[in-house]
Motif scaffolding. Structure first.
Motif, PDB file in Angstrom:
ATOM      1  N   HIS A 190      33.702  91.331 107.429  1.00 45.79           N
ATOM      2  CA  HIS A 190      33.362  91.645 106.919  1.00 45.79           C
ATOM      3  C   HIS A 190      31.738  91.888 107.567  1.00 45.79           C
ATOM      4  N   TYR A 191      31.177  91.094 108.812  1.00 46.28           N
ATOM      5  CA  TYR A 191      29.865  92.351 109.974  1.00 46.28           C
ATOM      6  C   TYR A 191      31.059  93.217 110.666  1.00 46.28           C
ATOM      7  N   ASP A 235      21.783  92.576 113.641  1.00 50.09           N
ATOM      8  CA  ASP A 235      20.861  91.880 112.430  1.00 50.09           C
ATOM      9  C   ASP A 235      20.228  90.989 113.394  1.00 50.09           C
ATOM     10  N   SER A 244      26.467  95.144 107.639  1.00 52.25           N
ATOM     11  CA  SER A 244      26.406  96.251 107.245  1.00 52.25           C
ATOM     12  C   SER A 244      28.390  95.886 107.256  1.00 52.25           C
ATOM     13  N   ASP A 289      26.462  92.416 112.456  1.00 52.86           N
ATOM     14  CA  ASP A 289      25.659  93.303 112.428  1.00 52.86           C
ATOM     15  C   ASP A 289      25.738  93.275 110.376  1.00 52.86           C
TER      16      ASP A 289
END
Length: 125
Positions: free
Chosen positions: A31-32, A113, A100, A98
């Motif tokens: 997902h990253y 992040d 998102s 990250d």
């Protein structure tokens, strides 16, 4: 809080290969957006390669055609395969994520992040 862990660094001779691994928890690497950065002594941090959630990959010109980034979702791991290593590849390599999954400037550090602690790669005869 997400913990990012790199592994696979070491000492190799010029022309040899290494594969770095990166995993993060909790959560799924699928997902990253994930990237690799490196920093050599006395030099600025450099974006090396990244892979988006959708699988788009990006490379710095200095490593294009030598390095390959990939993701194994089943193992929750992103890899950086480094071939034809050169002494100038010597650096601490950091895996970054990250949450998102979508970054607009994939090789800029501010897009991410969480950072791992880094793994040392040394290329020397």
């Amino acid at each position: 809080q997400v913990t990012v862990v790199e592994s696979g660094g070491g000492l190799v001779q010029p022309g040899e290969s290494l594969r770095l691994s990166c995993t993060a928890s909790p959560g799924s690497m699928a997902h990253y957006a994930v990237a690799w950065f490196r920093q050599a002594p006395g030099k600025e941090r450099e974006g090396v390669s990244s892979i988006s959630r959708g699988g788009n990959t990006y490379y710095a010109d200095s490593v294009k055609d030598r390095f390959t980034i990939s993701r194994d979702s089943a193992k929750n791991t992103v890899y950086l395969q480094m071939n034809s290593l050169k002494p100038e590849d010597t650096a601490i390599y950091y895996c970054v994520i990250d949450l998102s999954g979508l970054v607009y400037r994939p090789l800029l550090p501010g897009e991410y992040d969480y950072w791992g602690q880094g793994t040392q790669v040394t290329v020397a005869a």
